[in-house]
Design a protein around this motif. Structure first.
Motif, PDB file in Angstrom:
ATOM      1  N   UNK A   1       0.833  -1.211   0.000  1.00  0.00           N
ATOM      2  CA  UNK A   1       0.000   0.000   0.000  1.00  0.00           C
ATOM      3  C   UNK A   1       0.862   1.252   0.000  1.00  0.00           C
ATOM      4  N   UNK A   2       0.316   2.322  -0.576  1.00  0.00           N
ATOM      5  CA  UNK A   2       1.049   3.600  -0.647  1.00  0.00           C
ATOM      6  C   UNK A   2       0.612   4.516   0.496  1.00  0.00           C
ATOM      7  N   UNK A   3       1.332   5.626   0.625  1.00  0.00           N
ATOM      8  CA  UNK A   3       0.950   6.649   1.614  1.00  0.00           C
ATOM      9  C   UNK A   3      -0.469   7.131   1.309  1.00  0.00           C
ATOM     10  N   UNK A   4      -0.752   7.320   0.022  1.00  0.00           N
ATOM     11  CA  UNK A   4      -2.096   7.798  -0.338  1.00  0.00           C
ATOM     12  C   UNK A   4      -3.175   6.774   0.045  1.00  0.00           C
ATOM     13  N   UNK A   5      -2.896   5.498  -0.185  1.00  0.00           N
ATOM     14  CA  UNK A   5      -3.859   4.451   0.224  1.00  0.00           C
ATOM     15  C   UNK A   5      -4.143   4.557   1.722  1.00  0.00           C
ATOM     16  N   UNK A   6      -3.067   4.736   2.476  1.00  0.00           N
ATOM     17  CA  UNK A   6      -3.211   4.783   3.940  1.00  0.00           C
ATOM     18  C   UNK A   6      -4.006   6.004   4.370  1.00  0.00           C
ATOM     19  N   UNK A   7      -3.765   7.143   3.721  1.00  0.00           N
ATOM     20  CA  UNK A   7      -4.505   8.350   4.110  1.00  0.00           C
ATOM     21  C   UNK A   7      -5.974   8.257   3.671  1.00  0.00           C
ATOM     22  N   UNK A   8      -6.198   7.631   2.514  1.00  0.00           N
ATOM     23  CA  UNK A   8      -7.586   7.401   2.080  1.00  0.00           C
ATOM     24  C   UNK A   8      -8.326   6.565   3.125  1.00  0.00           C
ATOM     25  N   UNK A   9      -7.683   5.496   3.581  1.00  0.00           N
ATOM     26  CA  UNK A   9      -8.332   4.588   4.541  1.00  0.00           C
ATOM     27  C   UNK A   9      -8.444   5.219   5.932  1.00  0.00           C
ATOM     28  N   UNK A  10      -7.461   6.017   6.294  1.00  0.00           N
ATOM     29  CA  UNK A  10      -7.524   6.696   7.601  1.00  0.00           C
ATOM     30  C   UNK A  10      -8.698   7.680   7.632  1.00  0.00           C
ATOM     31  N   UNK A  11      -8.880   8.381   6.512  1.00  0.00           N
ATOM     32  CA  UNK A  11      -9.962   9.366   6.456  1.00  0.00           C
ATOM     33  C   UNK A  11     -11.320   8.670   6.451  1.00  0.00           C
ATOM     34  N   UNK A  12     -11.425   7.573   5.697  1.00  0.00           N
ATOM     35  CA  UNK A  12     -12.683   6.801   5.633  1.00  0.00           C
ATOM     36  C   UNK A  12     -13.044   6.297   7.027  1.00  0.00           C
ATOM     37  N   UNK A  13     -12.040   5.854   7.767  1.00  0.00           N
ATOM     38  CA  UNK A  13     -12.262   5.353   9.123  1.00  0.00           C
ATOM     39  C   UNK A  13     -12.729   6.477  10.057  1.00  0.00           C
ATOM     40  N   UNK A  14     -12.052   7.625   9.945  1.00  0.00           N
ATOM     41  CA  UNK A  14     -12.414   8.763  10.828  1.00  0.00           C
ATOM     42  C   UNK A  14     -13.871   9.159  10.599  1.00  0.00           C
ATOM     43  N   UNK A  15     -14.258   9.159   9.322  1.00  0.00           N
ATOM     44  CA  UNK A  15     -15.663   9.512   9.020  1.00  0.00           C
ATOM     45  C   UNK A  15     -16.609   8.452   9.576  1.00  0.00           C
ATOM     46  N   UNK A  16     -16.187   7.192   9.458  1.00  0.00           N
ATOM     47  CA  UNK A  16     -17.062   6.091   9.934  1.00  0.00           C
ATOM     48  C   UNK A  16     -17.302   6.207  11.430  1.00  0.00           C
ATOM     49  N   UNK A  17     -16.193   6.430  12.193  1.00  0.00           N
ATOM     50  CA  UNK A  17     -16.393   6.444  13.656  1.00  0.00           C
ATOM     51  C   UNK A  17     -17.145   7.699  14.099  1.00  0.00           C
ATOM     52  N   UNK A  18     -17.147   8.731  13.216  1.00  0.00           N
ATOM     53  CA  UNK A  18     -17.960   9.914  13.548  1.00  0.00           C
ATOM     54  C   UNK A  18     -19.303   9.816  12.825  1.00  0.00           C
ATOM     55  N   UNK A  19     -19.483   8.668  12.122  1.00  0.00           N
ATOM     56  CA  UNK A  19     -20.752   8.383  11.435  1.00  0.00           C
ATOM     57  C   UNK A  19     -21.196   9.514  10.538  1.00  0.00           C
ATOM     58  N   UNK A  20     -20.209  10.143   9.881  1.00  0.00           N
ATOM     59  CA  UNK A  20     -20.555  11.172   8.884  1.00  0.00           C
ATOM     60  C   UNK A  20     -19.736  10.930   7.627  1.00  0.00           C
ATOM     61  N   UNK A  21     -20.199  11.428   6.547  1.00  0.00           N
ATOM     62  CA  UNK A  21     -19.377  11.422   5.320  1.00  0.00           C
ATOM     63  C   UNK A  21     -19.285  12.856   4.851  1.00  0.00           C
ATOM     64  N   UNK A  22     -18.082  13.396   4.927  1.00  0.00           N
ATOM     65  CA  UNK A  22     -17.912  14.826   4.607  1.00  0.00           C
ATOM     66  C   UNK A  22     -17.678  14.958   3.105  1.00  0.00           C
TER      67      UNK A  22
END
Ligand code: WQD
Length: 340
Positions: A319-340
């Motif tokens: 995985x690349x840095x971009x993959x990791x940041x994509x997944x980190x952001x998706x996770x942050x939105x999930x745990x806050x139950x929002x999609x920005x």
């Protein structure tokens, strides 16, 4: 044959449990819930379809550890994540770290050394290298005097494992992680820092979510491409897979030494500003940040020479840095139950 994963409800532990189950291993998680939630079990089960056995065991309690090992006798391997890991906290409370990171390791090993044969994977860190003299960092780079009690517990932990190797049937692999980031692409599991995140990426995603006002970039006058520190940010999925490959190596008896050491990183260094830009690409939003003073204890740059892990262990980061940041952001939105 069961695989015991201590700290298996934590960030790296939970992702490793998923990969172990995907490979067909039967997993028993030990965790004292001091820095994790039982909810993580549901996240693991949502991904693999199987909820691992969970034992609420505090490895600081010698009698509780003994009871566990009396009840579980068919253990084929142990992956040991359970430890405290906040550098700054360790400076403020050294004895908390020496007790939680070393006493627990000793109690664990006292039982493993009684086994006829035991496979042991230890969660270590590139922090043992301090500021290495040259990049990329190989496993032969000198171990520098620790810059924090946290780093010291990793160094001492490695020494304890090496000291018992020749007086026990424990075969060990020390995995020296660089900077674990990201989350499972499903967003069912990820990083859940307690309180104000000490590490860069969760602070970035919480800032992106509006939970933090802005990111303070610790130092912009370093001798690097853009003045900010360089680290080797590795996707937690790649890191998890490295543990399974290492465990399988020991189970198959392919290790050539009683204790083997591998640097687990991508082999690529990224600056703090590059991580910020990867986040902005992932989120489609600008990140509020300001350039501030350097943080005590920070090394200028650290990224791995992955030759040994690639050729001897037979593992490499995908995985690349971009993959990791994509997944980190998706996770942050999930745990806050929002999609920005
Ligand atoms: C990365 C970079 C900071 C926060 C430590 C441990 C290591 C491992 C990972 C446990 C640095 C900068 C950070 C912020 C910033 N521990 N930063 N603003 O210090 O490289 O490694 O955590 O798994 O063993 O040593 O990681 O994420 O704290 O910092 O500018 O708010 O981000 O200065 O350059 P670090 P980190």
């Amino acid at each position: 044959m069961k695989i015991v994963v201590t700290g298996g409800l934590g960030f790296i532990g939970s992702h490793t449990v998923v990969e172990l189950q995907n490979e067909g291993f039967e997993v028993v998680i030990i965790d004292n819930l001091s820095n994790a939630s039982e909810e993580v079990l549901k996240g693991i089960a949502a991904i693999t379809g199987k909820e691992p056995v969970f034992e609420n065991v505090d490895l600081r309690e010698k009698a509780v550890v003994a009871d566990f090992f009396q009840r579980y006798t068919d253990i084929g391997g142990v992956i040991h994540f359970a430890a405290s890991k906040a550098v700054g906290e360790s400076v403020k409370d050294p004895l908390l770290y020496y007790e939680n990171n070393l006493t627990t390791l000793i109690y664990l090993l006292q039982h493993l050394q009684k086994k006829e044969r035991m496979n042991f994977i230890f969660s270590s860190s590139c922090t043992v290298y301090g500021q290495a003299a040259s990049m990329p960092i190989t496993e032969n780079a000198p171990i520098q005097p620790a810059s924090s009690p946290y780093g010291n517990t990793k160094q001492i932990g490695e020494e304890i494992i090496m000291d018992i190797a020749n007086v026990s049937n424990i075969n060990s692999i020390l995995l020296r992680y660089f900077n674990p980031i990201g989350a499972h692409p499903s967003a069912y599991i990820g990083e859940l820092p307690n309180g104000v995140p000490q590490n860069l990426v969760p602070f970035i995603t919480q800032t992106g979510m509006g939970l933090r006002k802005e990111l303070a970039v610790f130092g912009s006058d370093y001798p690097t491409s853009d003045g900010t520190c360089v680290r080797d940010y590795i996707h937690v999925m790649d890191l998890a897979k490295a543990h399974v490959v290492a465990l399988q190596r020991l189970i198959d008896g392919n290790n050539t030494e009683k204790v083997e050491t591998f640097n687990i990183g991508t082999g690529t260094g990224s600056t703090v500003l590059e991580v910020i830009h990867a986040f902005e690409k992932a989120s489609g939003q600008k990140l509020p940040y300001r350039l501030t003073e350097r943080r005590d204890g920070d090394v200028i740059e650290a990224f791995a020479d992955t030759e040994k892990a690639n050729t001897v262990l037979g593992w490499q980061a995908l995985y690349s840095l971009q993959d990791a940041m994509d997944d980190a952001w998706k996770w942050e939105q999930k745990i806050r139950q929002v999609t920005v």
